[in-house]
Design an enzyme around this catalytic site. Structure first.
Site, mmCIF file in Angstrom:
data_model
loop_
_atom_site.group_PDB
_atom_site.id
_atom_site.type_symbol
_atom_site.label_atom_id
_atom_site.label_comp_id
_atom_site.label_asym_id
_atom_site.label_seq_id
_atom_site.Cartn_x
_atom_site.Cartn_y
_atom_site.Cartn_z
ATOM 1 N N LYS A 32 0.826 -1.210 0.000
ATOM 2 C CA LYS A 32 0.000 0.000 0.000
ATOM 3 C C LYS A 32 0.862 1.263 0.000
ATOM 4 C CE LYS A 32 -2.067 -1.185 3.861
ATOM 5 N NZ LYS A 32 -1.526 -2.538 4.091
ATOM 6 N N ARG A 83 -9.005 1.149 9.460
ATOM 7 C CA ARG A 83 -8.686 -0.251 9.695
ATOM 8 C C ARG A 83 -9.813 -0.988 10.395
ATOM 9 N NH1 ARG A 83 -2.308 -0.705 11.283
ATOM 10 N NH2 ARG A 83 -1.591 0.181 9.307
ATOM 11 N N ARG A 124 11.577 -6.081 4.254
ATOM 12 C CA ARG A 124 11.510 -4.649 4.006
ATOM 13 C C ARG A 124 12.655 -3.882 4.677
ATOM 14 N NH1 ARG A 124 5.693 -2.356 4.534
ATOM 15 N NH2 ARG A 124 5.881 -2.913 6.726
ATOM 16 N N ARG A 155 12.060 -1.526 10.131
ATOM 17 C CA ARG A 155 11.102 -0.942 11.083
ATOM 18 C C ARG A 155 10.938 -1.846 12.286
ATOM 19 N NH1 ARG A 155 5.784 0.862 7.925
ATOM 20 N NH2 ARG A 155 5.114 -0.879 9.181
ATOM 21 N N ARG A 201 -0.176 -8.768 13.730
ATOM 22 C CA ARG A 201 -0.770 -7.834 12.766
ATOM 23 C C ARG A 201 -1.696 -8.540 11.799
ATOM 24 N NH1 ARG A 201 4.439 -4.988 10.727
ATOM 25 N NH2 ARG A 201 3.141 -4.183 9.059
#
Ligand SMILES: [Zn+2]
Length: 216
Positions: free
Chosen positions: A15, A85, A122, A156, A167
């Protein structure tokens, strides 16, 4: 006219990358509630909740969105990345959208194993914000930004594997119902999120650019 673009998809679906492309090419500001909340670290409670992989309270997040979208650069619309969300947040956004115009949602379907790699792989450059992935989009030199030699890429803190599991659970229970919600009002556009970044963008761009004519 003013457009509100909501990018939906599981954690790691890409996203943020698409929001950035839409911002760069169509000029709509990218509003990442995650980034804003991370910047508000002095609010210790927010930080702790986020670090545990749970969702920040609806009131806090809608407040952040309300403030940010009141700025001048949002007059012609904006892209939301990471919000809403929950159904409650979606309804809060409806109220906000009544004063603004338009409301369009993209959903992206990507298999879970791909998603996990997208997250644990990532890496971000702390200088320019460029996003890499050691599996799908590695930098030329391991762990170093292509544009900034000598700058080590960062992971992160909420991208660790055990936090990712939480998550995904949160996503299933809280966010998946949003798909139905937007589908019912014909504002859901589905995009195959497993394609290459540019191909995904080419599917999204016409929807965003001509967003006024409803669902695809
Ligand atoms: Zn860089």
């Amino acid at each position: 006219m003013s457009k509100i673009i909501v990018l939906m998809g599981a954690p790691g679906a890409g996203k943020g990358t698409q929001a950035r492309l839409i911002h760069e090419r169509l000029g709509l500001p990218q509003i990442s509630t995650g980034d804003i909340l991370r910047a508000l670290r002095e609010a210790e409670e927010i930080h702790t909740t986020q670090a545990e992989g749970r969702l920040v309270s609806d009131d806090v997040v809608i407040g952040v969105v309300r403030d940010r979208t009141a700025r001048d650069d949002c007059r012609n619309g904006y892209i939301l990345d990471g919000f809403p969300r929950t159904l409650t947040q979606a309804k809060m956004l409806e109220d906000l959208a009544l004063e603004q115009e338009g409301h369009h949602v993209h959903s992206r379907d990507v298999p879970v194993d791909v998603l996990v790699k997208r997250i644990i792989g990532r890496r971000t450059c702390p200088v320019c914000g460029e996003i890499y992935n050691i599996y799908f989009k590695p930098p030329k030199t391991d762990e170093v930004c292509d544009q900034h030699p000598g700058v080590k890429l960062k992971i992160r803190p909420d991208d660790s594997e055990e936090k990712i599991r939480v998550r995904f659970q949160t996503y299933e229970t809280e966010t998946v119902p949003l798909t139905d919600y937007y589908q019912e009002s014909n504002r859901l556009h589905r995009v195959d999120g497993e394609q290459q970044t540019e191909r995904i963008y080419r599917e999204i761009e016409p929807i965003v650019a001509n967003g006024a004519h409803g669902a695809a």
